[in-house]
Scaffold this active site. Structure first.
Site, PDB file in Angstrom:
ATOM      1  N   ASP A  81      -0.776  -2.364  -4.064  1.00 33.31           N
ATOM      2  CA  ASP A  81       0.257  -2.833  -3.405  1.00 33.31           C
ATOM      3  C   ASP A  81      -0.168  -4.217  -2.902  1.00 33.31           C
ATOM      4  O   ASP A  81      -1.294  -4.531  -2.503  1.00 33.31           O
ATOM      5  CB  ASP A  81       1.024  -2.170  -2.300  1.00 33.31           C
ATOM      6  CG  ASP A  81       2.502  -2.284  -2.249  1.00 33.31           C
ATOM      7  OD1 ASP A  81       2.735  -3.457  -2.795  1.00 33.31           O
ATOM      8  OD2 ASP A  81       3.049  -1.433  -1.655  1.00 33.31           O
ATOM      9  N   ASP A 107      11.680  -2.467  -5.067  1.00 33.88           N
ATOM     10  CA  ASP A 107      11.919  -1.417  -3.936  1.00 33.88           C
ATOM     11  C   ASP A 107      13.344  -0.899  -3.915  1.00 33.88           C
ATOM     12  O   ASP A 107      13.563   0.088  -3.167  1.00 33.88           O
ATOM     13  CB  ASP A 107      11.597  -2.049  -2.593  1.00 33.88           C
ATOM     14  CG  ASP A 107      10.260  -2.143  -2.458  1.00 33.88           C
ATOM     15  OD1 ASP A 107       9.330  -1.339  -2.988  1.00 33.88           O
ATOM     16  OD2 ASP A 107       9.561  -2.754  -1.449  1.00 33.88           O
TER      17      ASP A 107
HETATM   18  C1  GLA Z   1       6.074  -1.633  -0.410  1.00 32.42           C
HETATM   19  C2  GLA Z   1       6.110  -0.696  -1.851  1.00 32.42           C
HETATM   20  C3  GLA Z   1       6.843   0.423  -1.437  1.00 32.42           C
HETATM   21  C4  GLA Z   1       5.981   1.379  -0.774  1.00 32.42           C
HETATM   22  C5  GLA Z   1       5.694   0.661   0.631  1.00 32.42           C
HETATM   23  C6  GLA Z   1       4.568   1.190   1.548  1.00 32.42           C
HETATM   24  O1  GLA Z   1       7.480  -1.843  -0.071  1.00 32.42           O
HETATM   25  O2  GLA Z   1       6.993  -1.529  -2.363  1.00 32.42           O
HETATM   26  O3  GLA Z   1       6.949   1.115  -2.830  1.00 32.42           O
HETATM   27  O4  GLA Z   1       4.869   1.633  -1.279  1.00 32.42           O
HETATM   28  O5  GLA Z   1       5.110  -0.725   0.258  1.00 32.42           O
HETATM   29  O6  GLA Z   1       4.554   0.506   2.713  1.00 32.42           O
END
Ligand code: GLA
Length: 727
Positions: free
Chosen positions: A477, A547
């Site tokens: 990420d 997201d």
């Molecule tokens: C980001 C990602 C999510 C999740 C969060 C965790 O927003 O896109 O899928 O992994 O971080 O903090």
């Protein structure tokens, strides 16, 4: 043979397209044509041949018919008589910014060429791939430009990149170097971009080209949620099935810029590459700068075929061979199921239920390390929190594996929290301009991976986690943009290199991890789909699309993404209702029908569902596995789409004997009429049976009438239909 050369003319042929280049008067390398296959090698007659006054800043003895200012060129330089936006701007050793690029030599090379230090298209076992290298030289200095055109005959794609070489004694500075220039002698096109925001990525925006410069640029250090590195041009009347369409991709994950200038005579110049804003790269004597690669395709059969060319190309030539035609695991991610609130027992119980339903991988998301109970702490401290997970990752992986489920993990390796042991030990490892306040984003800073010791720390930290347990999957990420960029490892004259050096370091880190762990499957993510590009797809064949997991909103996001990217790379999960981003309640089967079109998985607490819901999930998993090949390796067609009301799409096997159709009715109005979904994917010579109803149709009936969607009450209802050709 894909590349022909005769009398100063080059013809680059793919299965259905031709790209023409000519070495014209005075050694200028001119663009002739790009489109459907043609037979002539020399198309020099297309160059402007009208006398115009007050335009041509040509040299006195030059033919007044030839003006560099409206000539279609392959790679234009700033500082001469071309007043359009140009591909290359160099600050020469004498401080001037003039360059004048002329033909020097050329070479035809078998196969594809490596783009050093950058992700790029590779042959991956395919034959008939050739590369044309044309070397240009500045008329007054020892600056050379190597232009590469790799012709992927089978997939109708041409990939391009450029090297700028300094053979002079003193340093020069590259201030702009596009990856691709395409000068078209027409601007009667629509320009399509994929634009958005966090949780609203890659919505299709289409507008006619108009005089002046249009495009987009990004300088947040990553690809961004706002604009994609993919864009397209198409005929004004082009739709999914008819019209000329050109698709372009930049294989890059940092600041990027796309410009289309429609100039005074109606010609369009297309440029795409690294964003030149704030960019400056020193090239010392005998050194070079290599641009990222860009690739393009042409379809004379509308946007649908353009997308299918790109899908096939990305799967075959951008993904690592390891992930070609390999079924990737059906997963459950605990993020929306638990957020930070989980422990060993919870994860193992998720794995146990998952295993029973046919889910094959559990991905433990954020919150397993340091003291991380929320997003304010511990990034950089990649040490397991044994209060939550006694026995560490090894025990957890074992516990999950014992339930018949693989284990995967989330990391955000490029980041550092202020509240972390790493920051306390190395506050200077966070990117910052000395003496200037740092901007904070999601409570965190970005590590200065341009510094060798920081880059090595990241490689070691990730490797140590991966080596410590049976981890088969990594969600990588990246949850903020870059600000106040500066590196203690660069001199004051080289700070303009920062953004690009960051991306190069990221690629080096990913290369190192993949080399050490060749079987590891990496899913990329950046606050959802903030770094969704073909550069990242070179390292990870799947990326978390957004997201926003709301099925209703995902339809536009996934449809937009499909314009340039294959379905098989789009992370898409069934999540809980009411949806966590929108509060919307969508039936389980519609959430499933939308999520099937991607790397299918779940992101909800399956232990808290009813028995009926769990039984439905078990059926969904079986359905997805059964149709995996069709969805992930078949041809994708966008079908009838009425924004906010109805959407449909289908997958067809390569031999067209099998078609899987999905329809979602987002809302219904009182007393609406029936809808017809035409299926151009059907072969007109075959007769199909619809498995769910036993109704039969000839392919041309499906092409021209389509299936009837009767008027029905209800919001967010959906269904799938499977058509199989009769034997
Ligand atoms: C980001 C990602 C999510 C999740 C969060 C965790 O927003 O896109 O899928 O992994 O971080 O903090």
């Amino acid at each position: 043979m894909a590349i022909f050369f005769k009398d100063g003319c080059f013809k680059l042929d793919t299965k259905n397209t031709t790209y023409s280049i000519k070495i014209a008067d005075y050694g200028y390398v001119m663009h002739g044509y790009y489109g459907k296959t043609i037979s002539d090698i020399d198309v020099g007659y297309v160059y402007p041949a009208v006398k115009r006054s007050y335009v041509a800043s040509v040299k006195e003895d030059w033919d007044m018919m030839f003006r560099i200012n409206d000539a279609p060129q392959e790679y234009s330089a700033f500082g001469g008589a071309d007043f359009r936006t140009t591909a290359l701007r160099i600050k020469q050793a004498d401080g001037s910014r003039a360059a004048d690029l002329r033909y020097f030599s050329h070479e035809i090379i078998d196969g594809a060429v490596e783009v050093e230090g950058l992700p790029h298209a590779t042959e991956n076992g395919c034959e008939n791939i050739k590369t044309l290298k044309i070397i240009l030289k500045d008329a007054a200095t020892d600056v050379f430009v190597n232009m590469y055109y790799t012709v992927f005959e089978e997939t109708d794609v041409i990939a391009r990149f450029n090297e700028i070489i300094n053979k002079g004694e003193e340093s020069i500075f590259v201030e702009k170097a596009a990856s691709l220039q395409l000068d078209m002698q027409c601007s009667d096109y629509d320009f399509i971009t994929l634009a958005g925001a966090w949780a609203k990525e890659r919505h299709i925006k289409r507008r006619p080209l108009s005089v002046g410069t249009q495009g987009h640029s990004v300088h947040c250090g990553t690809t961004s949620h706002q604009f994609s590195t993919f864009f397209a041009l198409c005929d004004k009347n082009a739709d999914e099935n008819v019209g000329d369409a050109f698709g372009f991709h930049l294989v890059y994950s940092g600041n990027h810029k796309t410009e289309i200038e429609v100039e005074q005579f109606g010609n369009a110049r297309i440029l795409t590459g690294i964003n030149d804003e704030g960019f400056s790269w020193e090239i010392k004597q005998n050194d070079k700068f290599t641009t990222p690669e860009a690739f393009m395709t042409f379809s004379g059969e509308g946007l649908g075929q353009m997308s299918r060319n790109l899908h096939e190309f990305i799967i075959r030539h951008i993904f690592r061979p390891k992930w070609h035609n390999v079924r990737r695991p059906l997963l459950i991610n605990n993020w929306e199921a638990t957020y930070f609130d989980f422990n060993y027992e919870k994860l193992v119980s998720l794995a146990e239920t998952a295993g029973k339903l046919g889910i094959e991988l559990l991905v433990m998301d954020d919150g397993w390390f340091g003291k991380r109970e929320d997003d304010r702490t511990s990034l950089g401290d990649w040490v397991v929190n044994t209060e939550k997970l006694p026995g560490g990752l090894e025990r957890l992986a074992k516990g999950v594996n014992e339930k018949g489920v693989k284990f995967g993990i989330w990391m955000e390796p490029e980041m550092i929290s202020e509240d972390s042991d790493l920051y306390r030990a190395h506050p200077d490892w966070a990117i910052a301009v000395p003496g200037r306040e740092k901007t904070i984003g999601r409570n965190q800073y970005v590590l200065d991976i341009v510094r060798d010791e920081v880059k090595q720390y990241v490689i070691d930290a990730v490797s140590c986690v991966l080596a410590g347990a049976n981890i088969e999957y990594l969600k990588w990420d990246m949850n903020r943009y870059l600000t106040e960029v500066y590196s203690l490892s660069l001199s004051k004259d080289n700070q303009g290199e920062y953004f690009h050096r960051y991306v190069l370091s990221l690629y080096q880190i990913l290369d190192a991890i993949i080399t050490k762990f060749p079987d590891l499957l990496i899913e990329h993510c950046s606050g959802g789909g903030g770094r969704f590009d073909t550069g990242m797809l070179y390292y990870s064949p799947q990326i978390w699309t957004s997201d926003d997991t709301d099925a209703h909103e995902r339809i536009e996001i996934q449809r937009g993404t499909s314009l340039g990217f294959p379905i098989t790379c789009m992370g898409s999960h069934v999540s809980a209702v009411p949806n966590h981003q929108t509060g919307r309640v969508t039936p389980l089967d519609t959430r499933e029908n939308v999520a099937y079109s991607g790397t299918f998985g779940y992101e909800l607490d399956i232990t808290a569902l009813t028995d009926d819901e769990r039984a439905a999930i078990a059926e969904q998993c079986a359905f997805y596995k059964e149709n995996y090949n069709l969805i992930n390796n078949g041809d994708y067609y966008r079908l009838l789409h009425i924004p906010g009301e109805f959407s449909s799409w289908c997958f067809a096997s390569k031999d067209k004997k099998e078609i899987l159709l999905f329809c979602v009715q987002l809302q219904s109005g009182a007393n609406d009429g029936n809808k017809f979904v035409k299926i151009p994917a059907a072969d007109k010579n075959l007769r199909y049976e619809e498995a769910e109803t036993n109704q039969t149709y000839f392919g041309d009936t499906l092409n021209n009438i389509g299936i009837c969607i009767p008027y029905e009450f209800g919001e967010r209802t959906s269904f799938s239909r499977h058509f199989k050709a009769e034997k």
